[in-house]
Design an enzyme around this catalytic site. Structure first.
Site, short mmCIF file in Angstrom:
data_model
loop_
_atom_site.label_atom_id
_atom_site.label_comp_id
_atom_site.label_asym_id
_atom_site.label_seq_id
_atom_site.Cartn_x
_atom_site.Cartn_y
_atom_site.Cartn_z
N HIS A 69 107.47 52.10 61.75
CA HIS A 69 107.68 53.38 61.78
C HIS A 69 108.79 53.70 60.62
O HIS A 69 109.76 53.00 60.29
CB HIS A 69 108.39 53.96 63.23
N ASP A 184 116.06 49.36 60.81
CA ASP A 184 115.00 49.38 61.85
C ASP A 184 114.61 50.99 61.58
O ASP A 184 115.06 52.15 61.81
CB ASP A 184 115.84 49.68 63.04
N GLU A 218 108.60 57.15 66.40
CA GLU A 218 108.98 55.98 67.38
C GLU A 218 110.38 56.03 68.04
O GLU A 218 110.28 55.82 69.09
CB GLU A 218 109.05 54.62 66.52
N GLU A 219 111.36 56.64 67.31
CA GLU A 219 112.47 56.60 68.07
C GLU A 219 112.54 57.52 68.96
O GLU A 219 113.57 57.38 69.83
CB GLU A 219 113.56 57.01 66.70
N ASP A 238 108.48 45.45 63.70
CA ASP A 238 109.81 46.46 64.03
C ASP A 238 110.65 45.43 63.89
O ASP A 238 110.56 44.12 63.66
CB ASP A 238 109.82 47.01 65.46
N HIS A 318 121.07 49.92 65.46
CA HIS A 318 121.35 51.31 65.62
C HIS A 318 122.78 51.32 65.07
O HIS A 318 123.48 52.29 65.34
CB HIS A 318 121.21 51.54 67.06
#
Length: 341
Positions: A69, A184, A218-219, A238, A318
């Site tokens: 993604h 990510d 995706e998130e 991922d 994150h």
């Protein structure tokens, strides 16, 4: 080209991708770039109405989808405060405490851009009697503009719904460490572009139909909800988790056995780990307790597929994240071996 040349290409593509702001819901520039790169290799990618990019690499039958993604964490203007500062709301699982003090850019709907900084409402130790306790509820965006009133900010064209993107600060060190926001999952997207280049440059005769899927939601949980109907297997490529109670490091390829959505296909996980072992790759099989992937959205959409998840180890997910080119290399080689298996 040998593997090190493809790794250099992946590093270049990572820098290009992270330089394109693409919080969830604001990804057209990133997908424009993917289409340009893939067309340049001679492929014929398409962009769906939703915004995902699909690209067939070749082969026939027994369809395999490799998904990564390009949407990232970010924020949106929730409201303009009376003092001219912005109250944000998160896009995806963004944690404000990891962005306190970060530079950012605000994108208005009429195409203007304003830089700014993310700060809590009482950031100065020389002024505050007490530190802000609840960071998540007390963050604001200070625009790099001479505004002190709500009306002045509104006059700039800034309004609720505008996108806020954090600066990525991408660095690849001489020792091979990769530091950036949004590894990510732009690190995996770059890796898949490396796979596309390898198939093209080496004229690889694929033993099955292989499709790359770059998703843009995706998130928020529904990126991979549509795939070609003839898909048999799907790998979500991922970030691999690095942390307490996990075997993966930044230099490994991680193979996920289970995440918050349940176990991945047992046979596919076994095939991947067997290939990694046979090819002397540095890998770990791990369980991610707080994780979800594109392929789970595919399963919830009703597709009858085998599903798996692999990726280079990424520390501090994150946050301002870190990986290593050895992890990229192990992931790249495992993808090559699986495609040809």
């Amino acid at each position: 080209m040998d593997t090190k040349d493809y790794l250099a290409y992946i590093g270049e593509q990572l820098k290009a991708l992270t330089a394109i702001p693409s919080p969830t819901g604001y990804t057209r520039a990133a997908t424009d770039y993917l289409l340009k790169v893939l067309y340049g290799m001679g492929y014929h990618p398409t962009r769906s109405r939703k915004g995902n990019v699909h690209c067939e690499l070749g082969g026939e039958g027994n369809g395999l989808v490799l998904a990564a993604h390009v949407d990232t964490l970010g924020a949106m203007v929730r409201s303009v405060k009376d003092n001219g500062r912005l109250r944000p709301t998160t896009l995806g699982g963004h944690q404000w405490r990891t962005a306190d003090g970060e530079n950012c850019t605000v994108f208005t709907r009429d195409g203007r851009q304003y830089t700014g900084v993310v700060l809590n409402t009482e950031p100065s130790v020389h002024v505050a009697d007490d530190a802000v306790e609840d960071i998540e509820k007390n963050m604001e965006i200070l625009l790099d503009a001479n505004v002190t009133k709500k009306e002045e900010t509104l006059s700039l064209g800034v309004q609720p719904g505008d996108i806020i993107a954090m600066d990525p600060r991408t660095v690849i060190t001489e020792s091979g460490y990769i530091k950036s926001r949004f590894l990510d999952d732009k690190l995996s997207a770059a890796n898949l572009l490396g796979i596309a280049k390898w198939v093209h440059d080496e004229n690889i005769q694929l033993p099955r139909k292989v499709t790359l899927l770059f998703t843009v939601y995706e998130e928020v949980g529904h990126g991979g909800s549509y795939i070609p109907a003839d898909t048999r297997d799907m790998l979500s490529v991922d970030m691999g988790c690095v942390g307490d109670d996990l075997g993966c490091t930044e230099r490994m390829v991680s193979i996920c056995a289970k995440d918050s959505g349940g176990p991945y296909n047992y046979d596919l996980v076994t095939e991947l780990s067997t290939l990694a072992k046979e090819n002397h790759l540095d890998y770990a099989i791990d369980v991610y307790p707080h994780y979800g992937s594109d392929v789970e959205a595919t399963l919830h959409a009703g597709y009858d597929i085998r599903h798996g998840l692999i990726g280079a180890g990424v520390y501090a997910s994150h946050n301002y994240e870190r990986s290593h080119m050895e992890g990229v290399k192990n992931t790249f080689i495992l993808l090559q071996k699986y495609i040809l298996a």
